[in-house]
Scaffold this motif. Sequence first.
Motif, PDB file in Angstrom:
ATOM      1  N   UNK A 190       0.814  -1.211   0.000  1.00 11.68           N
ATOM      2  CA  UNK A 190       0.000   0.000   0.000  1.00 11.68           C
ATOM      3  C   UNK A 190       0.849   1.263   0.000  1.00 11.68           C
ATOM      4  N   UNK A 191       2.097   1.112   0.439  1.00 11.70           N
ATOM      5  CA  UNK A 191       2.962   2.292   0.485  1.00 11.70           C
ATOM      6  C   UNK A 191       3.515   2.642  -0.881  1.00 11.70           C
ATOM      7  N   UNK A 239       1.785  -0.085   9.680  1.00 15.03           N
ATOM      8  CA  UNK A 239       2.072   0.469   8.364  1.00 15.03           C
ATOM      9  C   UNK A 239       3.543   0.691   8.124  1.00 15.03           C
ATOM     10  N   UNK A 240       4.246   0.957   9.195  1.00 14.88           N
ATOM     11  CA  UNK A 240       5.627   1.370   9.017  1.00 14.88           C
ATOM     12  C   UNK A 240       6.453   0.241   8.436  1.00 14.88           C
ATOM     13  N   UNK A 241       6.905   0.454   7.259  1.00 16.32           N
ATOM     14  CA  UNK A 241       7.667  -0.487   6.433  1.00 16.32           C
ATOM     15  C   UNK A 241       7.390  -1.975   6.679  1.00 16.32           C
ATOM     16  N   UNK A 242       6.260  -2.409   6.196  1.00 15.01           N
ATOM     17  CA  UNK A 242       5.967  -3.841   6.288  1.00 15.01           C
ATOM     18  C   UNK A 242       6.915  -4.656   5.419  1.00 15.01           C
ATOM     19  N   UNK A 243       7.402  -4.004   4.378  1.00 19.41           N
ATOM     20  CA  UNK A 243       8.330  -4.731   3.501  1.00 19.41           C
ATOM     21  C   UNK A 243       9.479  -5.298   4.283  1.00 19.41           C
ATOM     22  N   UNK A 275      12.945  -2.935   2.038  1.00 24.99           N
ATOM     23  CA  UNK A 275      11.959  -3.335   1.049  1.00 24.99           C
ATOM     24  C   UNK A 275      12.603  -3.534  -0.315  1.00 24.99           C
ATOM     25  N   UNK A 298      -0.563  -4.904   9.309  1.00 21.01           N
ATOM     26  CA  UNK A 298      -1.359  -3.733   9.640  1.00 21.01           C
ATOM     27  C   UNK A 298      -0.484  -2.630  10.208  1.00 21.01           C
TER      28      UNK A 298
END
Lengths: 940, 940
Positions: free
Chosen positions: A195-196, B924-928, A929, B922
């Motif tokens: 989503x980012x 959000x901060x850099x899930x990658x 990422x 969930x």
Amino acid sequence: MDPENLPVINNYLDANEPVSSEARLSRMHFHDNQRKVDYVLAYHYRKRGVHPGHGSPGPSLAIVSNGETGKEPRAGGHGDIELGPLDALEEERKEQREEFEHNLMEAGLELEKDVESKSQGSIFVRIHAPWQVLAREAEFLKIKVPTKKMYEIKSEGSITKKFNELLQKLSSPLKPRVPEHSNNKMKNLSYPFSREKMYLYNIQDKDTFFDNATRSRIVHEILKRTACSRANNTMGINSLIANNIYEAAYPLHDGEYDSPGDDTNDRKLLYQEWARYGVFYKFQPIDLIRKYFGEKIGLYFAWLGLYTSFLIPSSVIGVIVFLYGCATIEEDIPSKEMCDQQNAFTMCPLCDKSCDYWNLSSACGTAKASHLFDNPATVFFSIFMALWATMFLENWKRLQMRLGYFWDLTGIEEEEERAQEHSRPEYETKVREKMLKASGKSVVQKLGTNMAEDEDEDDEDKLTWKDRFPGYLMNFASILFMIALTFSIVFGVIVYRITTAAALSLNKATRSNVRVTVTATAVIINLVVILILDEIYGAVATWLTKIEVPKTEQTFEERLILKAFLLKFVNAYSPIFYVAFFKGRFVGRPGSYVYVFDGYRMEECAPGGCLMELCIQLSIIMLGKQLIQNNIFEIGVPKLKKLFRKLKDETEPGETDSAHSKHPEQWDLDYSLEPYTGLTPEYMEMIIQFGFVTLFVASFPLAPVFALLNNVIEVRLDAKKFVTELRRPDAVRTKDIGIWFDILSGIGKFSVISNAFVIAITSDFIPRLVYQYAYSHNGTLHGFVNHTLSFFNVSQLKEGTQPENSQFDQEVQFCRFKDYREPPWAPNPYEFSKQYWSILSARLAFVIIFQNLVMFLSVLVDWMIPDIPTDISDQIKKEKGLLVDFFLKEEHEKLKLTDEPAPRSLGGGRRSRSQAASSAPSGRSRPGSITSSASQHTNV
Amino acid sequence: MDPENLPVINNYLDANEPVSSEARLSRMHFHDNQRKVDYVLAYHYRKRGVHPGHGSPGPSLAIVSNGETGKEPRAGGHGDIELGPLDALEEERKEQREEFEHNLMEAGLELEKDVESKSQGSIFVRIHAPWQVLAREAEFLKIKVPTKKMYEIKSEGSITKKFNELLQKLSSPLKPRVPEHSNNKMKNLSYPFSREKMYLYNIQDKDTFFDNATRSRIVHEILKRTACSRANNTMGINSLIANNIYEAAYPLHDGEYDSPGDDTNDRKLLYQEWARYGVFYKFQPIDLIRKYFGEKIGLYFAWLGLYTSFLIPSSVIGVIVFLYGCATIEEDIPSKEMCDQQNAFTMCPLCDKSCDYWNLSSACGTAKASHLFDNPATVFFSIFMALWATMFLENWKRLQMRLGYFWDLTGIEEEEERAQEHSRPEYETKVREKMLKASGKSVVQKLGTNMAEDEDEDDEDKLTWKDRFPGYLMNFASILFMIALTFSIVFGVIVYRITTAAALSLNKATRSNVRVTVTATAVIINLVVILILDEIYGAVATWLTKIEVPKTEQTFEERLILKAFLLKFVNAYSPIFYVAFFKGRFVGRPGSYVYVFDGYRMEECAPGGCLMELCIQLSIIMLGKQLIQNNIFEIGVPKLKKLFRKLKDETEPGETDSAHSKHPEQWDLDYSLEPYTGLTPEYMEMIIQFGFVTLFVASFPLAPVFALLNNVIEVRLDAKKFVTELRRPDAVRTKDIGIWFDILSGIGKFSVISNAFVIAITSDFIPRLVYQYAYSHNGTLHGFVNHTLSFFNVSQLKEGTQPENSQFDQEVQFCRFKDYREPPWAPNPYEFSKQYWSILSARLAFVIIFQNLVMFLSVLVDWMIPDIPTDISDQIKKEKGLLVDFFLKEEHEKLKLTDEPAPRSLGGGRRSRSQAASSAPSGRSRPGSITSSASQHTNV
């Protein structure tokens, strides 16, 4: 996390409220005509207090109800006394459903269902996944989606290119007319959805960005992990279905396949271009199949397609080998000698008393027929087929890699592992039972309270070897029993053959065609037994695997497949193995025959050799199995089931909604289809066929032809089933065909040994060779028949076994029998002769040479063909580089690089990409990422 | 990116400036005593214009110089005319060095070197990597470092635990006394280094956070990718060394291993606890080895250790089998019968004319000796060893996984692939040459200008099959030639044996010990030839691989190994294969012997059977090879080289710095060591030994014992070499031992067949069995010797081949010879008898049964032992979960979660971890980065 903030939308529509179906755009949307139905849950309801007057409650239902209420007495205020057990169960289920649906809505899904207006009926809960849920889950599942960046797929050198273009042109009429999803020249760079990084993707319409299969996969994923605390804390829809709380859960088909208009949908396209017999000559639209049904089913059809196309060359060569046999039939000296009436050999009687001496020339026909399959070309052919099997497997690995690349499956091990981690409901139940037993109340408490932090107490809540032991023992015992059963049935058929043959030869009228009658009936018995046991063993394997309580779906599937394969393999092949390697070897010799029961001699092979009989056995079992299984089990039974259900529906009183039956919604239509139960039977059928094609190809070179013919139909049959007769399966991602590959390669290896023995032991190839080079006077096969027959002095026949009232036209002093033994006048009569041992040595030497040579060649082929096609591995490397570049560019545009200088060296070298890669981490903005993206591409 | 911003620090110290070595803390730092020397580049300089009076310039130097200057005429203004070609070259090199060093400094490294004060000498460029460079590169290389989070390693069930504890206690004296790097109970969670997530790691001291091996690895990585545009745009230090611009590049050892004080360093620790013969009984400190030398060398020693410890059980059983042979020697009926003087068999003469008839009882000794190795226990032993090999390989896979887990190697495929991408300098040169040839000047232009964007023109700048064809052809031809050479040498030795034996038997004095003399000398010749050819073939393989011009270091290594293995295998084993399977099989029979040359009969085996001779051959070659290679090549030659260098240094005039020699710096010390040249010879030696242990174990059950004894020494010998005699190698990360594993498993498979044939063909096992069960009158072996000997009527000896002046004490009518042939009085005398064929059948049947049984068992063992130990796979899963949790916690602390609620369902189920995982995205901060971390752990 409070529920107020959730965008819950819930429609409870009254089904009786008249909604004109004309006004609705599609039957696949909510009643607001906007939100697409991605998934459907179906259940059957029965209103409280309304005891059904007709149709007694099913016994299983009643049992479940008693068990449930007995264990957990209800404490609600619904007037417990009036409620029958059935009602209480209904109520309990209803509450569980309500909780589950509430949880689903909390997870962001949107639900619609009709009001339960009647006393009982089916309710369909329609589920729609809005964009934010899709996006969130796609990110979590790391679903790869195309980015804006396209790149050209490198074409090969100019000659290969031209050749490919020519091939393309020639094969264009064979291509299915479906829109190309992936342009052949260009490919979108794919990257897991995030989503980012929305700016990376080409999102034009949020409703169609994820295709229907992906949408339903996402919803299914949510359904699987949503818990229902009322239902014993079970997780996911599968447990709920197992507990009869819901009846079915399925995604919707993309519309109707036989709608008359011009409006196309993928299902209709698949039906027209793939799932009809009329298009049997066309390639399969694999990409479309994958898009519609998901990767797992796509891989099955790709595999089936490759297998079928690999059968073409082997069929051609098989036919040539057969024709070579036909062409040389007149030049075959041994069969000419056998047919020679003048030089007739007087053979010993085939049974005691009632059989007479007979003339070898009477077996002329079978001798000629056996030459069709027993000629030097078959040796070549079985070497060819062993290498063919290796080539097929290697090419499958390559195709798998290629598809994996185009379907963006590289680097999905993780997801697969996650899929493994969903425990099966049965396993959960078992573990719960164990814990309850083990520590009584304290555990129950724990279950309720501090279960959230019990990570260190994993040991308690899993099944140890001790718990599993009874299951394993049961499995082992049952499998042994089943195998023993198969063997005893084979033995029973042997006894049948022996006794019937003896009985029939007593009667003069039937004596002439004893052999034909007995063989034919016995093979048919075998076939029927195989077909029946096949079904039984399938059920038994499932039952046994359930007893074992494997933890995850994947282990369940693997163990089921292994067991089912073992049982079905033994079942299908044991009569064939008997004929190939054992029949006629324990006969004894005239004067000292081996008797099974009192007076019944062990059966011999036909005078043409056992190979002929093996060939008959093989062809009848193979053809019969395919024809009957295809026609009856795959076409007939589903039709019958449909008919039966229709009849049942008609006889039941009209509580069904007549409005629905006139303008049925898509979920009604799909509900009436059969549920999808997995690919195991389809694979199993093909694997057993693969066995027929490879294991005994030395004795039946036409097997590939029959397999080819069958498969051309099979592809379309399976296609039709998937498109028209089954509910749409959940799209499952997978990189490979799993354990089937191991089974295939195991069969391939085993076939080398089996063919070596067929050629060496069953066929006459080695004796002829030895005779020609060691015993023949002039290097030809003249005299071979005489050489294979031993003499027996009829005066030494045991008392009471001589032929009664012999009608043989001449005085018989010596009769002949097929074996290498010393003549009666030798110092040690009837012992195995030197010829016997020398030929045996040659046979065994052949086995050793053949096995090791073919195995070596297979290893060589395996080694020479790289598992990953060169162009694909180049592409993957290139894609990885492009991805880093693309990222850098996009990030550059978005953010300013404000880091210390990258370790870019000054010299403007030729290695721009590797330098770009090396400078990647210097861009400070989330290097994790970026590198993760690279890792997605390299874990091949 | 402008150079001004770079933190370049550059010290050019005058070497003559007096620096008191006492004032310096360590000899491993810059002169400021603070910055650690992580890498050293060494070169030899020669001042311009100063023509060296002594020591003529090496011819290779001159050639390179001419070639370089001819191609690229200098354009500088240094007074070209006065410069000799040597000077020009020197100048050119100096400039290249300057550019390269400048580029290094631009990349952030800090350099120190002494001033070139004399007319010529060695200069050491010391390189220090400051923290920011280390951090940047560690992030780029994704080096996994421990985070703050520790976790307990799950211990097994209570019984296993207790047993393990007991084992630990018992084995504690065997443990090396090194500090435990990884606590056995706790493990740090590791995560790839990232500058953004510094809070994750426990960074106390930035100077020691990365250990020395990692630091030097990082510097080496920079050195490899830094370009030097002057030197033809070559990339990296390897090309520069190949072009003689630098002489050597090496990281520094951690101090001295034999320093007298108490100050410890890892090198000293390794020396004391590992690299001495005194500690031969101890386990190896694998973790320390890996820390000091890197994963690749760590894996080698781990493999060697596992192999050695696996040799223990096989040695024990081998000795038992041998002792069983010793114990039953008196009960062996055939050897008793052979030794029986009364019942003597008169044997046919062993050579024409000069040899006499002889008595079988004279071969009594060898018969008894051969029983030691030829008894039923060896059959059992060779089955055991085949399974042992499978077990060993399986256990190695498991140990590799375990080490990979503890060394944080899971998920480093990517790095390996990157390592592949560095092209070799030779490949680059070849490609450049090709491009120059192909398109002349235009390409040269391209080289200079738009090389940065030539991604689409990959096709031009790589070698196609056409370019490589001559190399391949040369390779193929050379390998064929080498193999033919080996075979002809084997044949030469055979001829030597035959002729010498014949010559010696003419002389009466020498006749008595002909066989011993001939066999001994022949084996020694074989051994010497093997040792010489081994060295030659090693060099040839390198040369051939260079001709092939493989693209990357890894392909180079693989191809080199394959070629060297093939050649060395053929070299080491062909004489043994000859003795095992061919010797004595083409002798012919009395009266019609096979002659090699005129008058020279093919050699026969000793009367005790070929197995005895095979055993002698094997033991001498195996022991001799090991002893000589260990003592001469691994101990002697290095010592000689050292001595030679010392002598040379002494004879050369004293231009060497006397100050340095008194207080030598660490880089001086290390420079005087041998450079590290890879593990290939070490592996190769062990693999060939593995072949001796497995391939012919049926004939020599003591092989494992000798291997074990050798390896106990070998481990320490190699250790000593690495610690004391070699420059410190670059730490290379790798997950596995690469192609060696394939070779090992290939040998394992081949050993099954080879042992099957040794037992069936070479040993007397099968004939005895057949005799006992088919021909013996009373089921014992009495009469076996008589049964194996055929009769020959001496009157049928060819004219001129009868023994001259026979001194045999009785009249000879029939002499006996070892073969199964019809007696002279049979209708077809001297043909192979029925016994021959039946025994041959039994032999071949044994081969088939043995091969398939053992192969099946191996597959079973392979299948039953999971490749990944259960506890490790559990740990990896757990670590993955923990990592996600840990991350979430740390991120929570750093940033507020401001996303929509996670799809966390309400029911407080038992599945806390899986829910945590599912809610991960969930945040959000850099899930990658979170998910990438997980992927690091699952790609097992």
